[in-house]
Design an enzyme around this catalytic site. Structure first.
Site, mmCIF file in Angstrom:
data_model
loop_
_atom_site.group_PDB
_atom_site.id
_atom_site.type_symbol
_atom_site.label_atom_id
_atom_site.label_comp_id
_atom_site.label_asym_id
_atom_site.label_seq_id
_atom_site.Cartn_x
_atom_site.Cartn_y
_atom_site.Cartn_z
ATOM 1 N N TYR A 15 8.195 -2.469 10.127
ATOM 2 C CA TYR A 15 7.330 -2.458 9.211
ATOM 3 C C TYR A 15 6.903 -1.103 9.119
ATOM 4 C CZ TYR A 15 2.214 -2.991 7.647
ATOM 5 O OH TYR A 15 1.135 -3.075 7.176
ATOM 6 N N SER A 26 0.540 2.553 5.292
ATOM 7 C CA SER A 26 -0.126 2.008 6.392
ATOM 8 C C SER A 26 -0.108 3.510 7.436
ATOM 9 C CB SER A 26 0.527 1.048 7.326
ATOM 10 O OG SER A 26 -0.137 0.908 8.369
HETATM 11 N N1 LIG Z 1 -4.409 -5.652 7.275
HETATM 12 C C1 LIG Z 1 -4.121 -4.496 7.806
HETATM 13 O O1 LIG Z 1 -4.733 -4.344 8.676
HETATM 14 C C2 LIG Z 1 -3.333 -3.711 7.013
HETATM 15 C C3 LIG Z 1 -3.063 -2.212 7.532
HETATM 16 C C4 LIG Z 1 -2.566 -1.640 7.028
HETATM 17 C C5 LIG Z 1 -1.676 -1.747 5.830
HETATM 18 N N2 LIG Z 1 -1.760 -3.008 5.356
HETATM 19 C C6 LIG Z 1 -1.021 -3.388 4.171
HETATM 20 O O2 LIG Z 1 -2.229 -4.069 3.209
HETATM 21 C C7 LIG Z 1 -1.196 -4.917 2.438
HETATM 22 C C8 LIG Z 1 -2.029 -6.110 1.803
HETATM 23 O O3 LIG Z 1 -1.851 -6.683 3.351
HETATM 24 P P1 LIG Z 1 -3.482 -7.767 3.603
HETATM 25 O O4 LIG Z 1 -3.546 -7.058 5.095
HETATM 26 O O5 LIG Z 1 -4.146 -7.856 2.572
HETATM 27 O O6 LIG Z 1 -2.455 -9.109 3.946
HETATM 28 P P2 LIG Z 1 -2.358 -10.501 3.299
HETATM 29 O O7 LIG Z 1 -3.682 -11.089 3.272
HETATM 30 O O8 LIG Z 1 -1.459 -11.249 4.154
HETATM 31 O O9 LIG Z 1 -1.652 -10.025 1.855
HETATM 32 C C9 LIG Z 1 -0.455 -9.720 1.785
HETATM 33 C C10 LIG Z 1 0.019 -10.293 0.286
HETATM 34 O O10 LIG Z 1 1.189 -9.702 0.044
HETATM 35 C C11 LIG Z 1 2.135 -11.058 -0.239
HETATM 36 N N3 LIG Z 1 3.451 -10.953 0.167
HETATM 37 C C12 LIG Z 1 4.067 -10.651 1.566
HETATM 38 N N4 LIG Z 1 5.035 -10.802 1.494
HETATM 39 C C13 LIG Z 1 5.571 -11.091 0.132
HETATM 40 C C14 LIG Z 1 6.805 -11.404 -0.652
HETATM 41 N N5 LIG Z 1 7.893 -11.289 0.312
HETATM 42 N N6 LIG Z 1 6.745 -11.446 -1.692
HETATM 43 C C15 LIG Z 1 5.718 -11.751 -2.431
HETATM 44 N N7 LIG Z 1 4.590 -11.560 -2.150
HETATM 45 C C16 LIG Z 1 4.324 -11.241 -0.670
HETATM 46 C C17 LIG Z 1 1.474 -12.124 0.470
HETATM 47 O O11 LIG Z 1 1.900 -13.311 -0.231
HETATM 48 P P3 LIG Z 1 1.274 -14.824 0.732
HETATM 49 O O12 LIG Z 1 -0.089 -14.825 0.713
HETATM 50 O O13 LIG Z 1 2.172 -15.682 -0.172
HETATM 51 O O14 LIG Z 1 1.795 -14.622 1.854
HETATM 52 C C18 LIG Z 1 -0.228 -11.596 0.235
HETATM 53 O O15 LIG Z 1 -0.334 -12.040 -1.327
HETATM 54 C C19 LIG Z 1 0.355 -5.022 2.750
HETATM 55 O O16 LIG Z 1 1.157 -4.084 2.227
HETATM 56 C C20 LIG Z 1 -0.041 -4.453 4.423
HETATM 57 O O17 LIG Z 1 1.399 -3.857 4.880
HETATM 58 C C21 LIG Z 1 -2.627 -4.003 5.944
#
Ligand SMILES: NC(=O)c1ccc[n+]([C@@H]2O[C@H](COP(=O)([O-])OP(=O)(O)OC[C@H]3O[C@@H](n4cnc5c(N)ncnc54)[C@H](OP(=O)(O)O)[C@@H]3O)[C@@H](O)[C@H]2O)c1
Length: 289
Positions: free
Chosen positions: A172, A147
């Site tokens: 984070y 990120s």
């Molecule tokens: N969305 C943004 O703006 C953004 C920006 C920069 C980086 N990111 C990165 O993108 C990646 C995906 O995030 P997303 O935005 O798609 O969010 P999301 O929809 O919340 O997806 C996150 C995924 O990671 C899983 N997860 C979180 N904590 C976990 C744990 N302790 N054990 C196993 N699984 C876990 C969640 O499971 P659950 O469904 O069970 O919670 C979900 O499947 C993350 O690494 C995040 O840091 C996102």
């Protein structure tokens, strides 16, 4: 890419039941890959499997369960993956999130540190033999979802668990810095092998993550919501980096990307810190290998 471009390839996607992970896993399935979804919740995982099979017609979708706040859980799941999939073409280290307050897991790690970094480090380390098995005529790939938040602050090796000065954004951001440093050092360690490691920033993306990270994340999410990318836009670089149709490395070797291009990293994201973090992480995960 043709519809069957990834046919016969084995993909592992963590955090695959939601947001960027789910969208990308669905796309890999559409392109013919066998996709192993790694999720923490069985019901949400099963729903994702059912949805991907229904929308893509690809039945080669499997589910593996692990809570990334537990290295023991990740280690056991990695053993199951190794048993079932001796050749892994692409590993997408995507699971992650933010935590509103500082908590410590039963294993003694600050929750964001272990969930966003140590677990994907351990998983990568354990799956490496299967990834190297796949690395041959085609390149194998390992992609980390990092990120822009990594710009928040440099690592403090005396306090990786942020006992002092914890904030949601600091924990984070540092974990996301660890993701990009891990990709970089991994590439160094894989020199001469047909494996490409990379990391990327998806942008601020409309996913459920903003509702899970405590008050600050919810507030930020509300403010940024009108300007956020769609999940499809946020997943595009991921899918591009993780598509292993051929031997082209796309110049990804160890680098950090945004919107399909190499992007600058923070000045404090040094090679020295990458090496140091690798060594420290190896020590910490050793009991779980
Ligand atoms: N969305 C943004 O703006 C953004 C920006 C920069 C980086 N990111 C990165 O993108 C990646 C995906 O995030 P997303 O935005 O798609 O969010 P999301 O929809 O919340 O997806 C996150 C995924 O990671 C899983 N997860 C979180 N904590 C976990 C744990 N302790 N054990 C196993 N699984 C876990 C969640 O499971 P659950 O469904 O069970 O919670 C979900 O499947 C993350 O690494 C995040 O840091 C996102």
């Amino acid at each position: 890419m043709s519809q069957a471009a990834l046919s016969g390839k084995n993909y592992v996607v963590t955090g695959a039941n939601s947001g960027i992970g789910l969208f990308s896993a669905r796309r890999f399935a559409q392109l013919g890959a066998n996709v192993a979804l790694v999720c923490r919740n069985e019901q949400r995982g099963r729903e994702a499997v059912t949805e991907i099979i229904a929308t893509t017609g690809n039945a080669n979708i499997s589910l593996y369960l692990a809570d990334f706040s537990s290295l023991a859980s990740v280690s056991e799941m990695a053993d199951n993956l190794l048993r079932d999939i001796p050749k892994i073409d692409v590993l997408c280290n995507n699971a992650g999130g933010a935590n509103g307050s500082r908590t410590v897991t039963e294993e003694g790690f600050e929750t964001t540190f272990v969930s966003n970094h140590l677990s994907s480090f351990l998983l990568t380390k354990k799956l490496l033999p299967a990834i190297l098995n796949a690395a041959g005529e085609d390149l194998a790939r390992i992609v980390f979802t990092s990120s822009y938040g990594h710009f928040n602050s440099a690592l403090d090796f005396n306090d990786l668990g942020l006992k002092e000065g914890y904030s949601t954004l600091k924990a984070y951001g540092r974990s996301k810095l660890m993701n990009l440093l891990t990709a970089r050092e991994l590439q160094n360690r894989l020199a001469g092998k047909s494996v490409v490691a990379s990391s990327f920033h998806p942008g601020a993306v409309r996913t459920p993550i903003w509702k899970k990270g405590g008050l600050l994340a919810r507030l930020l999410g509300l403010i940024l919501y009108p300007f956020m990318k769609s999940v499809a836009q946020g997943s595009a670089t991921f899918i591009w980096l993780a598509s292993s149709e051929d031997r082209a490395s796309k110049g990804a070797d160890g680098h950090y990307f945004y919107e399909g291009k190499r992007a600058d990293t923070a000045k404090f994201a040094t090679d020295e810190d990458a090496k140091r973090l690798w060594q420290k992480s190896e020590e910490l995960v050793a009991p779980y290998c």
